[in-house]
Design a protein around this motif. Structure first.
Motif, short mmCIF file in Angstrom:
data_model
loop_
_atom_site.label_atom_id
_atom_site.label_comp_id
_atom_site.label_asym_id
_atom_site.label_seq_id
_atom_site.Cartn_x
_atom_site.Cartn_y
_atom_site.Cartn_z
N GLY A 134 84.05 39.12 74.39
CA GLY A 134 83.78 40.53 74.67
C GLY A 134 84.59 41.49 73.84
O GLY A 134 84.25 42.68 73.73
N LYS A 135 85.68 41.02 73.21
CA LYS A 135 86.53 41.87 72.38
C LYS A 135 86.19 41.76 70.90
O LYS A 135 86.84 42.40 70.07
CB LYS A 135 88.00 41.50 72.59
N GLY A 136 85.20 40.93 70.57
CA GLY A 136 84.83 40.76 69.17
C GLY A 136 85.55 39.62 68.48
O GLY A 136 85.29 39.34 67.30
N ASN A 137 86.48 38.96 69.18
CA ASN A 137 87.13 37.77 68.61
C ASN A 137 86.11 36.64 68.52
O ASN A 137 85.15 36.59 69.30
CB ASN A 137 88.32 37.34 69.47
N GLN A 138 86.33 35.70 67.63
CA GLN A 138 85.33 34.67 67.41
C GLN A 138 85.95 33.31 67.17
O GLN A 138 87.11 33.19 66.78
CB GLN A 138 84.44 35.04 66.23
#
Length: 278
Positions: A134-138
């Motif tokens: 949800g925070k854009g981390n991958q």
């Protein structure tokens, strides 16, 4: 008559013993699945991949730079790696195309027609992709096609039914004997579509992306649409195995008793005398 009874007893014993053996195998499978579900309850799980990186950097949490974890996120494209369906235009990271043919086949033994289907897998391909939180981390996900539950995560994006070619009147006029009548075929295409929620259990590790940055690489052992679904699937499979194990053990044991008891009771109630033996 005695020989026939002996054959019936032997058949009952063999079937009963085989049923109990199958029950024992299912019991062991249920136990393994139950232990796996219990183990997954204690595996570290991450929906925040920033915390996953911290977990992997900790020397106490990872062995040889690797750790067993559960992750949960959304499937996204990795660079330009994608698969586009020629038929539906849907874009994703994995694809399976199957063709199922349907026909009626004549059995010479029973002189009856029976319905037969045969499915061939024409295409099975998958690409690496990103799982994004949800925070854009991958995290980078590799080799999803080897994971348990992989096929259940694919969506059907296309299907087409094809009717068979009609046979000419001349075929029947010449007295041709038909042994198989085609009823048509069904082509289906399944894809892991971008934007699909996905959770997985497997091995995560840190890999150098460049001189100054690293990325998390995750190789799944088992996948589902959510972490809860991943755990409950193992619990459901364990319960199913346990149920059928009980049926086979009780059924096989009962058959063994019913096969062995009557001859045993008869021999005890009517023992052979010396005169009978002579």
């Amino acid at each position: 008559r005695k020989i026939k009874m002996a054959e019936q007893t032997l058949a009952g014993v063999l079937i009963g013993a085989s049923s109990m053996l199958l029950g024992y195998i299912l019991h062991q499978a249920a136990r393994a699945r139950s232990e796996q579900a219990s183990y997954l309850h204690h595996v570290p799980r991450f929906s925040d991949f920033g915390k996953l990186q911290e977990h992997l950097r900790s020397s106490a949490s990872a062995q040889d730079g690797k750790a067993e974890v559960m992750v949960e996120g959304v499937v996204q494209k990795l660079g330009n790696a994608s698969i586009v369906s020629d038929r539906s235009g849907v874009e994703g990271t994995a694809r399976i195309i199957t063709t199922t043919t349907y026909s009626k086949v004549h059995s010479e033994d029973s002189n009856k027609w029976r319905d037969v289907s045969n499915t061939i897998e024409n295409v099975n391909v998958s690409l690496p992709f990103r799982l994004v939180d949800g925070k854009g981390n991958q995290v980078r996900v590799d080799s999803i096609h080897t994971a348990g539950g992989y096929r259940q995560q694919l969506q059907r994006v296309f299907q087409e039914k094809t009717l068979p070619e009609q046979r000419s009147v001349g075929d029947f006029a010449t007295g041709m004997t038909l042994k198989e009548i085609p009823n048509g075929s069904l082509v289906q295409e399944f894809m892991l579509v971008f934007g699909t929620p996905l959770a997985g259990y497997g091995t995560a590790s840190l890999s150098k992306k460049s001189l100054l940055s690293t990325e998390v690489v995750f190789v799944p052992v088992e996948v589902a649409s959510s972490v809860a679904g991943l755990i409950s699937r193992n619990e459901i499979i364990a319960g199913t195995f346990r149920f059928f194990s009980f049926l086979f053990l009780v059924g096989g044991g009962s058959l063994l008793v019913l096969s062995i008891a009557p001859p045993l009771v008869k021999s005890l109630l009517h023992p052979k005398s010396d005169s009978d033996a002579e």
